[in-house]
Design a protein around this motif. Structure first.
Motif, mmCIF file in Angstrom:
data_model
loop_
_atom_site.group_PDB
_atom_site.id
_atom_site.type_symbol
_atom_site.label_atom_id
_atom_site.label_comp_id
_atom_site.label_asym_id
_atom_site.label_seq_id
_atom_site.Cartn_x
_atom_site.Cartn_y
_atom_site.Cartn_z
ATOM 1 N N VAL A 26 -9.496 0.495 0.647
ATOM 2 C CA VAL A 26 -9.648 -0.403 1.739
ATOM 3 C C VAL A 26 -9.114 -1.788 1.285
ATOM 4 O O VAL A 26 -8.249 -2.472 1.980
ATOM 5 N N LYS A 27 -9.606 -2.129 0.093
ATOM 6 C CA LYS A 27 -9.194 -3.373 -0.436
ATOM 7 C C LYS A 27 -7.646 -3.561 -0.617
ATOM 8 O O LYS A 27 -6.943 -4.375 -0.538
ATOM 9 N N ARG A 28 -7.244 -2.297 -1.380
ATOM 10 C CA ARG A 28 -5.784 -2.322 -1.586
ATOM 11 C C ARG A 28 -4.794 -2.555 -0.415
ATOM 12 O O ARG A 28 -3.926 -3.377 -0.429
ATOM 13 N N GLY A 142 3.992 8.236 10.730
ATOM 14 C CA GLY A 142 3.200 7.863 9.792
ATOM 15 C C GLY A 142 3.016 8.928 8.620
ATOM 16 O O GLY A 142 3.724 10.005 8.423
ATOM 17 N N ALA A 143 2.011 8.655 7.858
ATOM 18 C CA ALA A 143 1.796 9.434 6.791
ATOM 19 C C ALA A 143 0.083 9.780 6.807
ATOM 20 O O ALA A 143 -0.572 9.145 7.195
ATOM 21 N N ILE A 144 -0.217 10.908 6.157
ATOM 22 C CA ILE A 144 -1.411 11.459 5.959
ATOM 23 C C ILE A 144 -1.644 11.847 4.488
ATOM 24 O O ILE A 144 -0.787 12.277 3.938
ATOM 25 N N VAL A 145 -2.747 11.296 3.976
ATOM 26 C CA VAL A 145 -3.018 11.763 2.562
ATOM 27 C C VAL A 145 -4.482 12.135 2.639
ATOM 28 O O VAL A 145 -5.487 11.725 2.950
ATOM 29 N N ASN A 146 -4.488 13.568 2.095
ATOM 30 C CA ASN A 146 -5.873 14.228 2.031
ATOM 31 C C ASN A 146 -6.221 14.032 0.480
ATOM 32 O O ASN A 146 -5.436 14.160 -0.437
ATOM 33 N N ALA A 225 -6.193 4.321 -5.778
ATOM 34 C CA ALA A 225 -5.872 3.409 -4.630
ATOM 35 C C ALA A 225 -4.469 3.240 -4.460
ATOM 36 O O ALA A 225 -3.938 3.327 -3.479
ATOM 37 N N ARG A 226 -4.077 2.574 -5.563
ATOM 38 C CA ARG A 226 -2.614 2.631 -5.636
ATOM 39 C C ARG A 226 -1.671 3.465 -5.654
ATOM 40 O O ARG A 226 -0.581 3.298 -4.941
ATOM 41 N N SER A 227 -2.053 4.782 -5.912
ATOM 42 C CA SER A 227 -1.470 5.989 -5.657
ATOM 43 C C SER A 227 -1.376 6.395 -4.251
ATOM 44 O O SER A 227 -0.319 6.771 -3.563
ATOM 45 N N ILE A 228 -2.632 6.210 -3.542
ATOM 46 C CA ILE A 228 -2.641 6.599 -2.040
ATOM 47 C C ILE A 228 -1.501 5.522 -1.380
ATOM 48 O O ILE A 228 -0.877 5.920 -0.434
ATOM 49 N N TYR A 229 -1.823 4.136 -1.703
ATOM 50 C CA TYR A 229 -0.835 3.331 -1.060
ATOM 51 C C TYR A 229 0.598 3.790 -1.175
ATOM 52 O O TYR A 229 1.387 3.644 -0.297
ATOM 53 N N PHE A 230 0.789 4.170 -2.611
ATOM 54 C CA PHE A 230 2.497 4.597 -2.643
ATOM 55 C C PHE A 230 2.798 5.776 -1.785
ATOM 56 O O PHE A 230 3.713 5.502 -0.958
ATOM 57 N N LEU A 231 1.820 6.543 -1.448
ATOM 58 C CA LEU A 231 2.135 7.844 -0.710
ATOM 59 C C LEU A 231 1.995 7.201 0.693
ATOM 60 O O LEU A 231 2.707 8.182 1.780
ATOM 61 N N CYS A 232 1.547 6.068 1.240
ATOM 62 C CA CYS A 232 1.621 5.852 2.639
ATOM 63 C C CYS A 232 2.828 4.769 2.839
ATOM 64 O O CYS A 232 3.136 4.445 3.880
ATOM 65 N N SER A 233 3.426 4.382 1.752
ATOM 66 C CA SER A 233 4.501 3.460 2.005
ATOM 67 C C SER A 233 5.985 3.914 2.099
ATOM 68 O O SER A 233 6.267 5.157 1.686
ATOM 69 N N GLU A 234 6.984 3.405 2.375
ATOM 70 C CA GLU A 234 8.261 3.544 2.439
ATOM 71 C C GLU A 234 8.789 4.155 0.868
ATOM 72 O O GLU A 234 9.782 4.870 0.724
ATOM 73 N N GLN A 235 8.082 3.594 -0.191
ATOM 74 C CA GLN A 235 8.658 3.818 -1.444
ATOM 75 C C GLN A 235 8.556 5.420 -1.826
ATOM 76 O O GLN A 235 9.190 5.959 -2.549
ATOM 77 N N GLY A 241 4.355 17.256 1.386
ATOM 78 C CA GLY A 241 3.715 18.521 0.629
ATOM 79 C C GLY A 241 3.344 18.488 -0.655
ATOM 80 O O GLY A 241 3.401 19.645 -1.189
ATOM 81 N N ALA A 242 3.278 17.604 -1.231
ATOM 82 C CA ALA A 242 3.059 17.338 -2.633
ATOM 83 C C ALA A 242 1.650 17.083 -3.016
ATOM 84 O O ALA A 242 0.848 16.371 -2.232
ATOM 85 N N GLU A 243 1.124 17.503 -4.005
ATOM 86 C CA GLU A 243 -0.391 17.018 -4.559
ATOM 87 C C GLU A 243 0.057 16.132 -5.959
ATOM 88 O O GLU A 243 0.545 16.834 -6.869
ATOM 89 N N LEU A 244 -0.488 15.016 -5.968
ATOM 90 C CA LEU A 244 -0.177 14.384 -7.101
ATOM 91 C C LEU A 244 -1.532 14.286 -7.793
ATOM 92 O O LEU A 244 -2.847 14.141 -7.451
ATOM 93 N N GLN A 245 -1.427 14.403 -9.156
ATOM 94 C CA GLN A 245 -2.703 14.615 -10.086
ATOM 95 C C GLN A 245 -2.757 13.287 -10.613
ATOM 96 O O GLN A 245 -1.979 12.847 -11.215
ATOM 97 N N ILE A 246 -3.997 12.848 -10.491
ATOM 98 C CA ILE A 246 -4.399 11.730 -11.167
ATOM 99 C C ILE A 246 -5.772 11.737 -12.013
ATOM 100 O O ILE A 246 -6.983 11.920 -11.504
#
Length: 252
Positions: A26-28, A142-146, A225-235, A241-246
């Motif tokens: 939320v803060k990001r 839009g984008a969805i991140v699970n 949070a930065r990774s979530i933001y990336f997946l919701c951005s134009e970048q 359909g990807a799963e990002l390992q963090i």
């Protein structure tokens, strides 16, 4: 961040906003000028600094399907002034019940009611929200991140069987949603955090850090949070359909 009359600010709906990864997310987004509608079973925490925090916070019990339906109707109403557009939905909320003394709940000892509650919050709530807000997401392209978990791909010493299998199911759901939502312009991805420094950690996590994580440290909520933001951005406009390992390399 101010926006011009031609460029309306984007809107995020996020569940599990009251602490840990959700709180950092939320803060990001708020710092980047997004309108954030935070959803939690708890009231709005007064110490939180983001703009319109109290007005854009919703209490919702994701363990109650009827309350989710109520929340969807309320979210639709709140999105009307924004052209009924939703730019991102982040399904972050999750529960991981423990046995007495904080012990892991295994597949033998977990009662049926616990299985149902865990799957309702961790698995069914995300698809209910995504389907309920489908039109708003489609209008915004839009984008969805699970938010899944490393426990969804291996037996974890602390995460219980119901939690782990619900997260594995959410990974599979992300794939299915990507196939079904993608043709309508909605990107769907997931992130799979490992040992992140939040209140959900159990005693003994230090042993995992020492023995299983090549980076030899916990992750910080803001790193997720930065990774979530990336997946919701134009970048990330062609990531779908990807799963990002963090997890600092824990999966290797």
């Amino acid at each position: 961040m101010p926006t011009s009359g031609k460029q309306k600010r984007k809107t995020l709906v996020l569940t599990g906003a009251s602490r840990g990864i959700g709180h950092a997310t939320v803060k990001r987004f708020a710092a980047s000028g997004w309108r954030v509608i935070s959803c939690s079973r708890y009231p709005f925490p007064e110490e939180c600094p983001w703009e319109m925090g109290r007005d854009d916070h919703m209490q919702v019990d994701l363990a109650d399907p009827a309350d989710i339906e109520r929340a969807i109707a309320e979210l639709k109403r709140r999105l009307e002034p924004e052209g009924s557009m939703l730019h991102a939905l982040v399904n972050n909320a999750g529960i991981s019940p423990k046995a007495k003394g904080g012990a892991r709940l295994n597949a033998i000892d977990t009662d049926a009611e616990t299985w149902r509650n865990v799957f309702q919050v961790n698995f069914f709530a995300p698809i209910m929200l995504a389907r309920g807000l489908f039109d708003e997401l489609e209008r915004a392209q839009g984008a969805i991140v699970n938010v899944t978990s490393i426990a969804g791909s291996r037996v974890h010493p602390f995460a219980g069987s119901a939690y782990a299998t619900s997260k594995a199911a959410l990974t599979a759901l992300t794939r299915e949603m990507a196939a079904d939502f993608g043709p309508r312009g909605i990107r769907v991805n997931s992130i799979s955090p490992g040992e992140i420094e939040t209140s959900i950690l159990s005693p003994g996590t230090g042993k995992i850090v020492d023995e299983q994580i090549p980076m030899h440290r916990l992750g910080a909520p803001d790193e997720v949070a930065r990774s979530i933001y990336f997946l919701c951005s134009e970048q990330s406009s062609y990531i779908h359909g990807a799963e990002l390992q963090i997890n600092g390399g824990q999966h290797v």
